[in-house]
Motif scaffolding. Structure first.
Motif, PDB file in Angstrom:
ATOM      1  N   PHE A 124       0.827  -1.209   0.000  1.00 26.19           N
ATOM      2  CA  PHE A 124       0.000   0.000   0.000  1.00 26.19           C
ATOM      3  C   PHE A 124       0.860   1.257   0.000  1.00 26.19           C
ATOM      4  CE2 PHE A 124      -2.001   3.336   2.585  1.00 26.19           C
ATOM      5  CZ  PHE A 124      -3.104   3.626   1.794  1.00 26.19           C
ATOM      6  N   SER A 125       1.930   1.261   0.773  1.00 26.22           N
ATOM      7  CA  SER A 125       2.825   2.419   0.836  1.00 26.22           C
ATOM      8  C   SER A 125       3.489   2.668  -0.514  1.00 26.22           C
ATOM      9  CB  SER A 125       3.898   2.209   1.906  1.00 26.22           C
ATOM     10  OG  SER A 125       3.310   1.994   3.164  1.00 26.22           O
ATOM     11  N   THR A 126       3.856   1.589  -1.191  1.00 23.49           N
ATOM     12  CA  THR A 126       4.466   1.732  -2.518  1.00 23.49           C
ATOM     13  C   THR A 126       3.491   2.355  -3.508  1.00 23.49           C
ATOM     14  OG1 THR A 126       5.816  -0.214  -2.073  1.00 23.49           O
ATOM     15  CG2 THR A 126       5.639   0.500  -4.366  1.00 23.49           C
ATOM     16  N   LYS A 127       2.235   1.906  -3.476  1.00 25.01           N
ATOM     17  CA  LYS A 127       1.219   2.468  -4.371  1.00 25.01           C
ATOM     18  C   LYS A 127       1.006   3.943  -4.095  1.00 25.01           C
ATOM     19  CE  LYS A 127      -1.427  -1.740  -5.278  1.00 25.01           C
ATOM     20  NZ  LYS A 127      -2.752  -2.413  -5.135  1.00 25.01           N
ATOM     21  N   VAL A 128       0.924   4.306  -2.801  1.00 22.27           N
ATOM     22  CA  VAL A 128       0.744   5.718  -2.443  1.00 22.27           C
ATOM     23  C   VAL A 128       1.912   6.550  -2.938  1.00 22.27           C
ATOM     24  CG1 VAL A 128       0.617   7.336  -0.510  1.00 22.27           C
ATOM     25  CG2 VAL A 128      -0.727   5.232  -0.461  1.00 22.27           C
ATOM     26  N   PHE A 129       3.125   6.014  -2.796  1.00 20.79           N
ATOM     27  CA  PHE A 129       4.308   6.743  -3.261  1.00 20.79           C
ATOM     28  C   PHE A 129       4.237   7.009  -4.760  1.00 20.79           C
ATOM     29  CE2 PHE A 129       8.540   6.414  -5.212  1.00 20.79           C
ATOM     30  CZ  PHE A 129       9.140   7.535  -4.660  1.00 20.79           C
ATOM     31  N   TRP A 130       3.871   5.986  -5.538  1.00 14.26           N
ATOM     32  CA  TRP A 130       3.791   6.172  -6.982  1.00 14.26           C
ATOM     33  C   TRP A 130       2.657   7.106  -7.369  1.00 14.26           C
ATOM     34  CZ3 TRP A 130       7.904   5.453  -9.442  1.00 14.26           C
ATOM     35  CH2 TRP A 130       8.767   4.405  -9.154  1.00 14.26           C
ATOM     36  N   TYR A 131       1.533   7.076  -6.633  1.00 12.92           N
ATOM     37  CA  TYR A 131       0.449   8.014  -6.898  1.00 12.92           C
ATOM     38  C   TYR A 131       0.888   9.457  -6.640  1.00 12.92           C
ATOM     39  CZ  TYR A 131      -2.894   4.161  -7.288  1.00 12.92           C
ATOM     40  OH  TYR A 131      -3.568   3.050  -7.688  1.00 12.92           O
ATOM     41  N   VAL A 132       1.631   9.644  -5.545  1.00 15.01           N
ATOM     42  CA  VAL A 132       2.137  10.990  -5.241  1.00 15.01           C
ATOM     43  C   VAL A 132       3.100  11.456  -6.323  1.00 15.01           C
ATOM     44  CG1 VAL A 132       3.530  12.321  -3.620  1.00 15.01           C
ATOM     45  CG2 VAL A 132       1.763  10.791  -2.762  1.00 15.01           C
ATOM     46  N   CYS A 133       3.983  10.565  -6.761  1.00 17.05           N
ATOM     47  CA  CYS A 133       4.922  10.917  -7.832  1.00 17.05           C
ATOM     48  C   CYS A 133       4.185  11.279  -9.116  1.00 17.05           C
ATOM     49  CB  CYS A 133       5.882   9.752  -8.093  1.00 17.05           C
ATOM     50  SG  CYS A 133       7.056   9.452  -6.751  1.00 17.05           S
ATOM     51  N   ALA A 134       3.135  10.503  -9.431  1.00 18.01           N
ATOM     52  CA  ALA A 134       2.353  10.809 -10.637  1.00 18.01           C
ATOM     53  C   ALA A 134       1.662  12.157 -10.518  1.00 18.01           C
ATOM     54  CB  ALA A 134       1.322   9.703 -10.872  1.00 18.01           C
ATOM     55  N   GLY A 135       1.134  12.470  -9.318  1.00 18.09           N
ATOM     56  CA  GLY A 135       0.502  13.773  -9.124  1.00 18.09           C
ATOM     57  C   GLY A 135       1.478  14.927  -9.255  1.00 18.09           C
ATOM     58  N   VAL A 136       2.675  14.761  -8.687  1.00 16.11           N
ATOM     59  CA  VAL A 136       3.698  15.814  -8.792  1.00 16.11           C
ATOM     60  C   VAL A 136       4.120  16.005 -10.236  1.00 16.11           C
ATOM     61  CG1 VAL A 136       6.052  16.438  -8.158  1.00 16.11           C
ATOM     62  CG2 VAL A 136       4.510  15.500  -6.441  1.00 16.11           C
ATOM     63  N   LEU A 137       4.299  14.909 -10.980  1.00 13.23           N
ATOM     64  CA  LEU A 137       4.677  15.008 -12.389  1.00 13.23           C
ATOM     65  C   LEU A 137       3.581  15.686 -13.204  1.00 13.23           C
ATOM     66  CD1 LEU A 137       6.392  11.551 -13.033  1.00 13.23           C
ATOM     67  CD2 LEU A 137       7.481  13.798 -12.895  1.00 13.23           C
ATOM     68  N   ALA A 138       2.318  15.353 -12.907  1.00 14.96           N
ATOM     69  CA  ALA A 138       1.215  16.001 -13.620  1.00 14.96           C
ATOM     70  C   ALA A 138       1.190  17.497 -13.327  1.00 14.96           C
ATOM     71  CB  ALA A 138      -0.111  15.354 -13.224  1.00 14.96           C
ATOM     72  N   TYR A 139       1.410  17.863 -12.057  1.00 11.92           N
ATOM     73  CA  TYR A 139       1.435  19.281 -11.684  1.00 11.92           C
ATOM     74  C   TYR A 139       2.571  20.011 -12.386  1.00 11.92           C
ATOM     75  CZ  TYR A 139       1.941  23.409  -8.728  1.00 11.92           C
ATOM     76  OH  TYR A 139       2.065  24.700  -8.276  1.00 11.92           O
ATOM     77  N   MET A 140       3.751  19.397 -12.410  1.00 14.75           N
ATOM     78  CA  MET A 140       4.885  20.024 -13.087  1.00 14.75           C
ATOM     79  C   MET A 140       4.640  20.123 -14.594  1.00 14.75           C
ATOM     80  SD  MET A 140       6.975  20.820 -10.720  1.00 14.75           S
ATOM     81  CE  MET A 140       8.398  21.243 -11.717  1.00 14.75           C
ATOM     82  N   SER A 141       3.979  19.129 -15.158  1.00 16.50           N
ATOM     83  CA  SER A 141       3.672  19.179 -16.586  1.00 16.50           C
ATOM     84  C   SER A 141       2.742  20.330 -16.905  1.00 16.50           C
ATOM     85  CB  SER A 141       3.053  17.853 -17.033  1.00 16.50           C
ATOM     86  OG  SER A 141       3.941  16.780 -16.805  1.00 16.50           O
ATOM     87  N   VAL A 142       1.729  20.538 -16.054  1.00 15.14           N
ATOM     88  CA  VAL A 142       0.800  21.653 -16.269  1.00 15.14           C
ATOM     89  C   VAL A 142       1.536  22.984 -16.199  1.00 15.14           C
ATOM     90  CG1 VAL A 142      -1.179  22.869 -15.286  1.00 15.14           C
ATOM     91  CG2 VAL A 142      -1.228  20.387 -15.478  1.00 15.14           C
ATOM     92  N   LEU A 143       2.432  23.123 -15.225  1.00 15.95           N
ATOM     93  CA  LEU A 143       3.201  24.366 -15.109  1.00 15.95           C
ATOM     94  C   LEU A 143       4.059  24.603 -16.347  1.00 15.95           C
ATOM     95  CD1 LEU A 143       4.412  24.408 -11.386  1.00 15.95           C
ATOM     96  CD2 LEU A 143       2.593  25.755 -12.429  1.00 15.95           C
ATOM     97  N   LEU A 144       4.714  23.550 -16.817  1.00 22.70           N
ATOM     98  CA  LEU A 144       5.563  23.697 -18.003  1.00 22.70           C
ATOM     99  C   LEU A 144       4.742  24.081 -19.226  1.00 22.70           C
ATOM    100  CD1 LEU A 144       8.002  20.668 -17.563  1.00 22.70           C
ATOM    101  CD2 LEU A 144       8.513  23.092 -17.253  1.00 22.70           C
ATOM    102  N   VAL A 145       3.558  23.484 -19.374  1.00 18.01           N
ATOM    103  CA  VAL A 145       2.704  23.814 -20.523  1.00 18.01           C
ATOM    104  C   VAL A 145       2.235  25.259 -20.446  1.00 18.01           C
ATOM    105  CG1 VAL A 145       0.471  23.327 -21.599  1.00 18.01           C
ATOM    106  CG2 VAL A 145       1.977  21.449 -20.959  1.00 18.01           C
ATOM    107  N   LEU A 146       1.857  25.724 -19.252  1.00 18.49           N
ATOM    108  CA  LEU A 146       1.407  27.114 -19.110  1.00 18.49           C
ATOM    109  C   LEU A 146       2.554  28.093 -19.362  1.00 18.49           C
ATOM    110  CD1 LEU A 146      -0.947  26.875 -15.999  1.00 18.49           C
ATOM    111  CD2 LEU A 146      -1.576  26.988 -18.406  1.00 18.49           C
ATOM    112  N   ILE A 147       3.740  27.753 -18.903  1.00 15.65           N
ATOM    113  CA  ILE A 147       4.902  28.609 -19.170  1.00 15.65           C
ATOM    114  C   ILE A 147       5.178  28.659 -20.668  1.00 15.65           C
ATOM    115  CG2 ILE A 147       7.395  28.808 -18.853  1.00 15.65           C
ATOM    116  CD1 ILE A 147       7.001  27.688 -16.039  1.00 15.65           C
TER     117      ILE A 147
END
Length: 224
Positions: A124-147
């Motif tokens: 469960f901890s591993t899944k949560v870690f990967w979900y958090v990583c995916a969320g951070v990557l999605a957030y960074m992708s949105v920022l890069l696209v807006l920039i």
């Protein structure tokens, strides 16, 4: 196919939200490049989507060749890997190494058994870690696209200014009422308009005039 259709509303909503954000950022950066407050010229929903699609096309068009180059590189790498594997099989070098590794891993060692609860918690901890990583990557992708969309708006404004310098934009001559019964002439290039006012750029400064204050307007066609 049915699963794709079930997720179609979510995908369409994400695409529209992306175009909306790109359109707003593009409009903001383009207006800011001329020193104009973008809230003076609010865009309609369809216009925002159009600006978003224009920004998306401008961002992706220069990268088409890069994408094709990357795809061809993947194909070449795959075929080279197949070639190396075939050569290794014929030379018979990899097989002894693999057999040695298999023997090493097949040796019985002292096994440590964990409780099922601990294993489930680790999973469960591993899944949560990967979900958090995916969320951070999605957030960074949105920022890069807006920039990138902001950069596209500034680049378009720069190209428009270059066209003005090269006399590739029609110039407008206005007669503006500055006070009751008093008129002044103004020359500039139209930047953006709405139903109430219009913004003009004279090569140095930008000015906004209400339609009710413009007594007359003449446009000089572009000289061929």
């Amino acid at each position: 196919m049915k699963r794709i259709l079930n997720h179609a509303p979510v995908l369409i909503s994400l695409v529209l939200a992306t175009f909306y954000a790109l359109g707003l950022m593009y409009h903001h950066s383009f207006s800011k490049a001329f020193g104009i407050e973008e809230t003076q010229f609010p865009l309609s929903i369809d216009r925002i989507f159009y600006q978003g699609f224009f920004a998306f096309a401008e961002l992706t068009a220069p990268n088409v060749l890069f994408v094709v180059f990357c795809a061809s590189g993947v194909v070449i790498t795959a075929y080279l890997a197949i070639l190396v594997v075939e050569l290794a099989k014929r030379v018979n070098v990899v097989k002894p190494i693999l057999s040695t590794l298999q023997k090493a891993f097949k040796k019985d060692t002292n096994k440590v058994e964990f409780s099922p609860a601990l294993e489930n918690f680790a999973e469960f901890s591993t899944k949560v870690f990967w979900y958090v990583c995916a969320g951070v990557l999605a957030y960074m992708s949105v920022l890069l696209v807006l920039i990138a969309a902001e950069h596209a708006g500034k680049s378009n404004a720069k190209r428009y200014k270059d066209k003005i310098i090269n006399n590739q934009v029609a110039i407008d001559r206005l007669m503006v009422e500055v006070s009751k019964g008093e008129f002044e002439s103004f020359e500039g290039y139209s930047i953006i308009c709405n139903s109430l006012q219009c913004a003009y750029f004279d090569g140095v400064n930008s000015s906004v005039f209400n339609h009710s204050a413009v007594y007359s307007l003449r446009s000089k066609p572009i000289s061929q």
